[in-house]
Design an enzyme around this catalytic site. Structure first.
Site, mmCIF file in Angstrom:
data_model
loop_
_atom_site.group_PDB
_atom_site.id
_atom_site.type_symbol
_atom_site.label_atom_id
_atom_site.label_comp_id
_atom_site.label_asym_id
_atom_site.label_seq_id
_atom_site.Cartn_x
_atom_site.Cartn_y
_atom_site.Cartn_z
ATOM 1 C CE1 TYR A 40 -21.681 -10.299 -11.903
ATOM 2 C CE2 TYR A 40 -20.824 -8.184 -11.176
ATOM 3 C CZ TYR A 40 -20.869 -9.207 -12.100
ATOM 4 O OH TYR A 40 -20.099 -9.135 -13.225
ATOM 5 C CE LYS A 49 1.613 5.296 8.029
ATOM 6 N NZ LYS A 49 1.890 4.813 9.402
ATOM 7 C CG MET A 93 -13.449 -5.039 -11.504
ATOM 8 S SD MET A 93 -12.641 -6.184 -12.637
ATOM 9 C CE MET A 93 -12.718 -7.716 -11.760
ATOM 10 N NE ARG A 110 2.632 -1.393 15.071
ATOM 11 C CZ ARG A 110 2.097 -0.361 14.422
ATOM 12 N NH1 ARG A 110 1.043 -0.541 13.653
ATOM 13 N NH2 ARG A 110 2.605 0.847 14.545
HETATM 14 C C1 LIG Z 1 1.351 5.902 10.222
HETATM 15 C C2 LIG Z 1 1.985 6.420 11.449
HETATM 16 C C3 LIG Z 1 1.620 7.668 11.973
HETATM 17 C C4 LIG Z 1 0.468 8.488 11.427
HETATM 18 O O1 LIG Z 1 -0.731 7.957 11.960
HETATM 19 P P1 LIG Z 1 -2.135 8.687 11.708
HETATM 20 O O2 LIG Z 1 -3.087 7.917 12.561
HETATM 21 O O3 LIG Z 1 -2.430 8.523 10.254
HETATM 22 O O4 LIG Z 1 -1.961 10.089 12.100
HETATM 23 C C5 LIG Z 1 2.326 8.153 13.060
HETATM 24 N N1 LIG Z 1 3.319 7.429 13.632
HETATM 25 C C6 LIG Z 1 3.674 6.207 13.175
HETATM 26 C C7 LIG Z 1 4.764 5.458 13.870
HETATM 27 C C8 LIG Z 1 3.021 5.653 12.089
HETATM 28 O O5 LIG Z 1 3.367 4.439 11.653
#
Ligand SMILES: *Cc1c(COP(=O)(O)O)cnc(C)c1O
Length: 363
Positions: A258, A33, A306, A129
């Site tokens: 800065y 992702k 930047m 969640r």
């Molecule tokens: C992003 C995600 C993972 C991977 O998590 P990591 O900590 O990067 O290994 C696994 N399961 C779900 C449901 C996620 O959203």
């Protein structure tokens, strides 16, 4: 050409994927992702295509990008669909779909699909969640079983605090999951990277047909703040590097950058690096954040701007114009930079932009 770039070692990626599988003894969905945590989803998925059991992404847009690039392996949508009208495309592209909420279950029951979907039924075992409440899990499973749009069902949950070695939470979440799935015969998916690296006691619970979901560990960064034996076996995938583009000799008492956030306490040789927060380097990284110049460890000084940042070359007389700077990589772990900047390596990687990526097969 501006020398800032991210080198991506695809051999290291494959090594880390195999480690996830070897540690768990289960099948592994490579989590790609958010553009593979900033590493490039299509390139990373293609590099893993021969060996990966499947992939996981956050949404259908990310899955379709992989399908368009010719990735045929299973792809799980970690949050399922956001609108019911995605279901037809999900079926068409044979994507696997998390169901985490009652509204998704109802939408599935109402849908008429070309073929049944593989559904991953999510339990809220304590993260609060998404996912079904333990008291509702079994009923949700029953409804999926009865639903003509649903093929295979996988049981899943997600750990909230597996990156805390002494926290009882992970074992408690596991117990909640085991109680909720009692008597339901199905494949199971629980482990993210912190669970894989820090909770080997969970693995006897995994069968070879079960699934783990490694993300950050694929990219070679540890999710733990403290050293961990298994994390030593990871190979960093990304090297963020640039070069020194200017050098200043300052007497004691002179400000740099800065807000004069750094004032030299002694005569100081300052190197300016072509890398800034517009590239994704964290602006809040303080003076003292580690980096390496020509392979020598040194520190960031002053405020990150930047397009540039400044480093201390006082003890590196050999370093100068054109010297190579590693912001993170094999020598400077991304997780060390992240803790210095009060964030996590996940965010460092995901924030990367403007910097061209170049890929190597490594070794
Ligand atoms: C992003 C995600 C993972 C991977 O998590 P990591 O900590 O990067 O290994 C696994 N399961 C779900 C449901 C996620 O959203």
């Amino acid at each position: 050409m501006r020398p800032a770039r991210a080198l991506i070692d695809l051999d290291a990626l494959r090594h880390n994927y195999q480690l996830a599988r070897e540690l768990s003894g289960a099948r592994a969905l490579a989590v790609v992702k958010a553009d593979a945590y900033g590493h490039g989803a299509v390139r990373c998925a293609s590099a893993l295509a021969e060996e990966a059991d499947g992939f996981a992404v956050a949404c259908i847009e990310e899955a379709l990008e992989l399908r368009a690039a010719g990735i045929r392996a299973p792809i799980l949508l970690l949050e399922g669909f956001f609108e019911a009208d995605e279901l037809a495309l999900i079926a068409e592209h044979e994507l696997w779909c998390v169901v985490h909420s009652a509204w998704q279950l109802e939408a599935l029951e109402r849908a008429r699909l070309a073929r049944p979907l593989q559904v991953w039924l999510k339990l809220d075992s304590g993260m609060h969640r998404v996912g079904f409440h333990p008291a509702d899990y079994r009923a949700a499973h029953q409804r999926l079983l009865a639903c003509a749009q649903v093929g295979k069902i996988v049981l899943m949950s997600h750990f909230a605090r597996a990156d805390e070695p002494d926290c009882p939470c992970t074992a408690e979440q596991l117990a909640v999951f085991q109680a909720a799935r009692e008597g339901l015969a199905a494949e199971v998916s629980l482990c993210n990277s912190p669970a894989l690296l820090g909770w080997p006691q969970l693995f006897p619970q995994q069968r070879p047909s079960d699934w783990v979901r490694p993300g950050i560990m694929l990219y070679g960064a540890t999710p733990f703040a403290q050293p961990l034996a298994l994390a030593e076996r990871l190979r960093p995938v990304m090297t963020l590097e640039s070069q020194i583009i200017s050098v200043r000799e300052l007497p004691a008492g002179e400000p740099v950058g800065y807000g004069a956030r750094f004032v030299s306490a002694r005569p100081t040789r300052v190197g300016v690096v072509a890398m800034g927060y517009a590239d994704g380097y964290p602006r809040h990284a303080p003076t003292g954040t580690p980096l390496a110049v020509d392979g020598q460890p040194t520190r960031l000084i002053g405020r990150v701007s930047m397009d540039m940042l400044t480093v201390d070359l006082s003890d590196l007389p050999q370093a100068g114009l054109g010297s190579r700077v590693e912001l993170w990589g094999a020598q400077v772990p991304a997780s060390t930079v992240a803790s210095a900047a009060d964030t996590i390596p996940y965010q460092l990687f995901c924030n990367l932009k403007r910097v061209p990526r170049s890929y190597t097969q490594g070794s």
